[in-house]
Design a protein around this motif. Structure first.
Motif, PDB file in Angstrom:
ATOM      1  N   SER A 226       0.832  -1.201   0.000  1.00 23.13           N
ATOM      2  CA  SER A 226       0.000   0.000   0.000  1.00 23.13           C
ATOM      3  C   SER A 226       0.870   1.255   0.000  1.00 23.13           C
ATOM      4  CB  SER A 226      -0.921   0.005   1.226  1.00 23.13           C
ATOM      5  OG  SER A 226      -1.644   1.213   1.305  1.00 23.13           O
ATOM      6  N   ALA A 227       1.925   1.235   0.804  1.00 25.67           N
ATOM      7  CA  ALA A 227       2.851   2.364   0.853  1.00 25.67           C
ATOM      8  C   ALA A 227       3.612   2.490  -0.464  1.00 25.67           C
ATOM      9  CB  ALA A 227       3.822   2.188   2.017  1.00 25.67           C
ATOM     10  N   GLN A 228       3.966   1.337  -1.058  1.00 24.93           N
ATOM     11  CA  GLN A 228       4.631   1.351  -2.355  1.00 24.93           C
ATOM     12  C   GLN A 228       3.747   2.010  -3.409  1.00 24.93           C
ATOM     13  OE1 GLN A 228       5.848  -3.065  -2.218  1.00 24.93           O
ATOM     14  NE2 GLN A 228       7.264  -2.171  -3.691  1.00 24.93           N
ATOM     15  N   GLN A 229       2.454   1.688  -3.368  1.00 19.50           N
ATOM     16  CA  GLN A 229       1.524   2.237  -4.350  1.00 19.50           C
ATOM     17  C   GLN A 229       1.412   3.756  -4.216  1.00 19.50           C
ATOM     18  OE1 GLN A 229      -0.277   0.215  -6.808  1.00 19.50           O
ATOM     19  NE2 GLN A 229      -0.266   2.303  -7.620  1.00 19.50           N
ATOM     20  N   LYS A 230       1.354   4.235  -2.992  1.00 20.76           N
ATOM     21  CA  LYS A 230       1.273   5.680  -2.757  1.00 20.76           C
ATOM     22  C   LYS A 230       2.542   6.376  -3.244  1.00 20.76           C
ATOM     23  CE  LYS A 230      -1.864   5.401   1.221  1.00 20.76           C
ATOM     24  NZ  LYS A 230      -2.005   5.603   2.695  1.00 20.76           N
ATOM     25  N   PHE A 231       3.682   5.733  -2.989  1.00 25.08           N
ATOM     26  CA  PHE A 231       4.957   6.283  -3.438  1.00 25.08           C
ATOM     27  C   PHE A 231       4.985   6.374  -4.959  1.00 25.08           C
ATOM     28  CE2 PHE A 231       9.296   5.474  -4.993  1.00 25.08           C
ATOM     29  CZ  PHE A 231       9.994   6.499  -4.386  1.00 25.08           C
ATOM     30  N   TYR A 232       4.563   5.298  -5.623  1.00 23.00           N
ATOM     31  CA  TYR A 232       4.575   5.293  -7.082  1.00 23.00           C
ATOM     32  C   TYR A 232       3.599   6.322  -7.644  1.00 23.00           C
ATOM     33  CZ  TYR A 232       3.726   4.004 -11.897  1.00 23.00           C
ATOM     34  OH  TYR A 232       3.561   4.061 -13.260  1.00 23.00           O
ATOM     35  N   ASP A 233       2.399   6.395  -7.077  1.00 21.59           N
ATOM     36  CA  ASP A 233       1.403   7.359  -7.561  1.00 21.59           C
ATOM     37  C   ASP A 233       1.927   8.791  -7.462  1.00 21.59           C
ATOM     38  OD1 ASP A 233      -0.354   5.326  -8.135  1.00 21.59           O
ATOM     39  OD2 ASP A 233      -1.483   5.509  -6.260  1.00 21.59           O
ATOM     40  N   LYS A 234       2.700   9.064  -6.428  1.00 23.09           N
ATOM     41  CA  LYS A 234       3.248  10.405  -6.225  1.00 23.09           C
ATOM     42  C   LYS A 234       4.366  10.712  -7.212  1.00 23.09           C
ATOM     43  CE  LYS A 234       5.318  13.382  -2.662  1.00 23.09           C
ATOM     44  NZ  LYS A 234       5.746  13.478  -1.224  1.00 23.09           N
ATOM     45  N   TYR A 235       5.162   9.687  -7.546  1.00 24.63           N
ATOM     46  CA  TYR A 235       6.352   9.925  -8.362  1.00 24.63           C
ATOM     47  C   TYR A 235       6.335   9.171  -9.690  1.00 24.63           C
ATOM     48  CZ  TYR A 235       8.375  11.974  -4.129  1.00 24.63           C
ATOM     49  OH  TYR A 235       8.620  12.760  -3.023  1.00 24.63           O
ATOM     50  N   LYS A 236       5.173   8.850 -10.200  1.00 29.78           N
ATOM     51  CA  LYS A 236       5.100   7.981 -11.389  1.00 29.78           C
ATOM     52  C   LYS A 236       5.798   8.566 -12.614  1.00 29.78           C
ATOM     53  CE  LYS A 236       0.706   7.394 -11.566  1.00 29.78           C
ATOM     54  NZ  LYS A 236      -0.615   6.903 -12.045  1.00 29.78           N
ATOM     55  N   GLU A 237       5.917   9.892 -12.702  1.00 28.69           N
ATOM     56  CA  GLU A 237       6.585  10.469 -13.871  1.00 28.69           C
ATOM     57  C   GLU A 237       8.089  10.202 -13.861  1.00 28.69           C
ATOM     58  OE1 GLU A 237       8.543  13.533 -14.408  1.00 28.69           O
ATOM     59  OE2 GLU A 237       9.039  13.680 -12.288  1.00 28.69           O
ATOM     60  N   ARG A 238       8.582   9.656 -12.767  1.00 29.63           N
ATOM     61  CA  ARG A 238      10.000   9.314 -12.657  1.00 29.63           C
ATOM     62  C   ARG A 238      10.307   7.911 -13.192  1.00 29.63           C
ATOM     63  NH1 ARG A 238      13.347  11.704  -8.117  1.00 29.63           N
ATOM     64  NH2 ARG A 238      12.378  13.683  -7.591  1.00 29.63           N
ATOM     65  N   TYR A 239       9.284   7.113 -13.435  1.00 26.35           N
ATOM     66  CA  TYR A 239       9.515   5.697 -13.727  1.00 26.35           C
ATOM     67  C   TYR A 239       8.917   5.282 -15.064  1.00 26.35           C
ATOM     68  CZ  TYR A 239      10.793   5.833  -8.855  1.00 26.35           C
ATOM     69  OH  TYR A 239      11.406   6.165  -7.673  1.00 26.35           O
ATOM     70  N   VAL A 240       9.645   4.429 -15.788  1.00 23.50           N
ATOM     71  CA  VAL A 240       9.163   3.955 -17.085  1.00 23.50           C
ATOM     72  C   VAL A 240       8.027   2.958 -16.916  1.00 23.50           C
ATOM     73  CG1 VAL A 240      11.329   4.378 -18.306  1.00 23.50           C
ATOM     74  CG2 VAL A 240      10.991   2.183 -17.145  1.00 23.50           C
ATOM     75  N   THR A 241       7.993   2.255 -15.783  1.00 26.27           N
ATOM     76  CA  THR A 241       6.890   1.351 -15.436  1.00 26.27           C
ATOM     77  C   THR A 241       6.707   1.380 -13.922  1.00 26.27           C
ATOM     78  OG1 THR A 241       8.328  -0.582 -15.114  1.00 26.27           O
ATOM     79  CG2 THR A 241       7.417  -0.269 -17.327  1.00 26.27           C
ATOM     80  N   GLN A 242       5.592   0.872 -13.467  1.00 26.39           N
ATOM     81  CA  GLN A 242       5.372   0.753 -12.026  1.00 26.39           C
ATOM     82  C   GLN A 242       6.402  -0.188 -11.410  1.00 26.39           C
ATOM     83  OE1 GLN A 242       1.281   0.416 -10.423  1.00 26.39           O
ATOM     84  NE2 GLN A 242       1.961  -1.468  -9.416  1.00 26.39           N
ATOM     85  N   TYR A 243       6.725  -1.264 -12.123  1.00 24.25           N
ATOM     86  CA  TYR A 243       7.694  -2.236 -11.629  1.00 24.25           C
ATOM     87  C   TYR A 243       9.050  -1.589 -11.370  1.00 24.25           C
ATOM     88  CZ  TYR A 243       9.763  -6.845 -10.986  1.00 24.25           C
ATOM     89  OH  TYR A 243      10.372  -7.942 -10.445  1.00 24.25           O
ATOM     90  N   ALA A 244       9.381  -0.563 -12.148  1.00 20.12           N
ATOM     91  CA  ALA A 244      10.665   0.123 -12.004  1.00 20.12           C
ATOM     92  C   ALA A 244      10.786   0.831 -10.662  1.00 20.12           C
ATOM     93  CB  ALA A 244      10.854   1.128 -13.133  1.00 20.12           C
ATOM     94  N   SER A 245       9.669   1.184 -10.042  1.00 16.11           N
ATOM     95  CA  SER A 245       9.704   1.884  -8.757  1.00 16.11           C
ATOM     96  C   SER A 245       9.984   0.940  -7.597  1.00 16.11           C
ATOM     97  CB  SER A 245       8.381   2.622  -8.515  1.00 16.11           C
ATOM     98  OG  SER A 245       7.309   1.711  -8.279  1.00 16.11           O
ATOM     99  N   THR A 246      10.104  -0.367  -7.862  1.00 22.07           N
ATOM    100  CA  THR A 246      10.365  -1.358  -6.823  1.00 22.07           C
ATOM    101  C   THR A 246      11.655  -1.051  -6.073  1.00 22.07           C
ATOM    102  OG1 THR A 246       9.194  -3.106  -8.022  1.00 22.07           O
ATOM    103  CG2 THR A 246      10.806  -3.801  -6.366  1.00 22.07           C
ATOM    104  N   ASN A 247      12.729  -0.791  -6.800  1.00 18.44           N
ATOM    105  CA  ASN A 247      14.028  -0.411  -6.226  1.00 18.44           C
ATOM    106  C   ASN A 247      14.926   0.035  -7.382  1.00 18.44           C
ATOM    107  OD1 ASN A 247      15.294  -2.801  -7.332  1.00 18.44           O
ATOM    108  ND2 ASN A 247      14.526  -3.963  -5.587  1.00 18.44           N
ATOM    109  N   PRO A 248      16.072   0.672  -7.095  1.00 15.19           N
ATOM    110  CA  PRO A 248      16.935   1.141  -8.188  1.00 15.19           C
ATOM    111  C   PRO A 248      17.421   0.030  -9.111  1.00 15.19           C
ATOM    112  CG  PRO A 248      17.494   2.282  -6.167  1.00 15.19           C
ATOM    113  CD  PRO A 248      16.514   1.191  -5.778  1.00 15.19           C
ATOM    114  N   GLY A 249      17.615  -1.188  -8.581  1.00 18.92           N
ATOM    115  CA  GLY A 249      18.048  -2.297  -9.418  1.00 18.92           C
ATOM    116  C   GLY A 249      17.023  -2.656 -10.473  1.00 18.92           C
TER     117      GLY A 249
END
Length: 332
Positions: A226-249
C-alpha cells in the motif's frame, strides 16, 4: 568453564549458519556454483551431464554450461510429469537459447557461464539472474520454459523482453560496476546489495541523480505494498513502469529494456525519459541496443511488421511491484 566454552562455541557456529540460511532463503538465496559439486558423465546426447539424481527446490529442470555462444549440459534434475516432458524437449531448450544469443552479444555472454531451464510455476517467475562468483564476475541466467511457450514461443515478445530485462541486471551489477568486497558500512556510493557501486557506474549515476532526493520516502514506502503504491502514484513520472519503482536495481533494468524497446530517442520531458537519455551517453549500452534491434529486426521503416516486443510499459509485469528488499537473486 572450559567445558561450557566447548559447548557454546559449536552452538554459536550452528546458530550463525542457520541465521545466514534464513536471511538468504527464497528470493535472497545465494546459490553456489553447481558445477563444483556435480559428477559429470556423458548423456545420451553426448553432452557432459549428471544422471538426473539431483533434486531441485525451485522448479529446476536442466542446467547448462555456457561456452562462447554455445551451451552444453551440466545436469538434468530429477523430475517427473510435465517437467520430465520439458526436460526431454531439448529442442525447446535450444530455441530459448537461440533467442538469448540473438539478444546478448558474444562479448557480453562472457559474463554468464550457466544457463538454467526451469518451471516458473514454483516461484511465479519468468526469468532470473544470479551471481555465481561472489566477486560478481560470473553469472547464471534462468528462463522458465512454461512461460517461454505460454501462448506460443515468445508470444507478444514477452520472453525477449524478459531476457533483455534480466541481462540488464547482469550489465549493471557485474564486477565492472560494483565492488563486492566493500561492505555497506564502508560504501560511499549506492549499495544495491550485491556490492558497493563504483562512482561512475550506471546504477550509481541513476541513484544519485534520480533517487537520492526521495530516498527517505522510498525507504518508508518499502514497508508494505500500500505504501509502495502511494509512493509510485506520487512519483510515477520518474519511472518507465510501475515495476521500475520497486528499487533502483529494477528501475535500471526496466530503463535498459525500455531504452532498447523505444524506436525513437525521447526528448527528456520527464524524469523517466531523462533516465533513458543517460543510457545514450554510454557507448557500451548504445552498442548493445543497436545489436538487439538489428538482430531482432527492430530497425523497421514505416509500419512494416517485424519482430514483436511489448510496447513500452506493456510488459506483463510492468504494472506490478517486485520485492523492494530483494538483492541477490532477482526473480520475476
Amino acid at each position: 568453564m572450559r567445558n561450557i566454552k566447548r559447548i557454546i562455541i559449536p552452538v554459536l557456529i550452528v546458530l550463525s549458519i542457520f541465521a545466514v540460511n534464513v536471511s538468504c532463503s527464497n528470493d535472497e538465496e545465494i546459490v553456489l556454483n553447481p558445477t563444483e559439486a556435480s559428477d559429470e558423465t556423458p548423456d545420451s546426447d553426448g553432452d557432459l551431464g549428471t544422471t538426473g539424481d539431483a533434486e531441485g527446490s525451485e522448479g529446476e529442470i536442466t542446467l547448462y554450461k555456457v561456452t562462447g555462444d554455445e551451451i552444453s549440459k551440466i545436469q538434468d534434475y530429477k523430475v517427473t510429469g510435465k517437467d520430465l516432458e520439458y526436460q526431454k524437449d531439448v529442442a525447446k531448450h535450444q530455441e530459448i537459447w537461440s533467442l538469448v544469443k540473438k539478444i546478448v552479444p558474444v562479448e557480453q555472454l562472457k559474463k554468464m557461464s550457466e544457463f538454467l531451464i526451469y518451471n516458473g510455476e514454483v516461484t511465479g517467475s519468468a526469468g532470473f539472474v544470479i551471481e555465481i562468483k561472489r566477486d560478481l564476475s560470473d553469472w547464471k541466467m534462468g528462463i522458465a520454459i512454461n512461460y517461454a511457450y505460454e501462448g506460443g514461443f515468445n508470444a507478444g515478445g514477452e520472453l525477449a523482453y524478459t531476457i533483455i530485462h534480466e541481462f540488464g541486471h547482469v550489465l549493471t551489477l557485474n564486477n565492472t560496476q560494483l565492488d563486492a568486497a566493500v561492505t555497506q558500512e564502508n560504501c560511499k556510493n549506492y549499495f544495491p546489495g550485491e556490492g558497493c557501486a563504483f562512482e561512475k557506474s550506471y546504477i550509481n549515476e541513476l541513484h544519485s541523480k534520480f533517487w537520492n532526493d526521495i530516498w527517505s520516502e522510498y525507504q518508508e514506502a518499502t514497508k508494505d505494498e500500500s505504501a509502495q503504491q502511494k509512493f509510485y502514484d506520487k512519483y510515477k513520472e520518474r519511472y518507465v513502469t510501475q515495476y521500475a519503482s520497486t528499487n533502483p536495481g529494477e528501475d535500471i533494468a526496466e530503463v535498459f529494456a525500455t531504452f532498447t524497446t523505444l524506436k525513437e530517442k525521447p526528448e527528456g520531458k520527464t524524469i523517466a525519459e531523462k533516465k533513458i537519455l543517460l543510457m545514450y551517453n554510454r557507448d557500451e549500452l548504445v552498442n548493445f541496443r543497436n545489436h538487439i534491434r538489428k538482430n531482432l529486426a527492430l530497425r523497421k521503416k514505416g509500419d512494416a511488421v517485424t519482430f514483436e516486443l511489448p510496447q513500452p510499459g506493456a510488459w506483463k509485469q510492468a504494472n506490478s511491484f517486485g520485492n523492494p528488499h530483494k538483492t541477490k537473486c532477482r526473480r520475476h
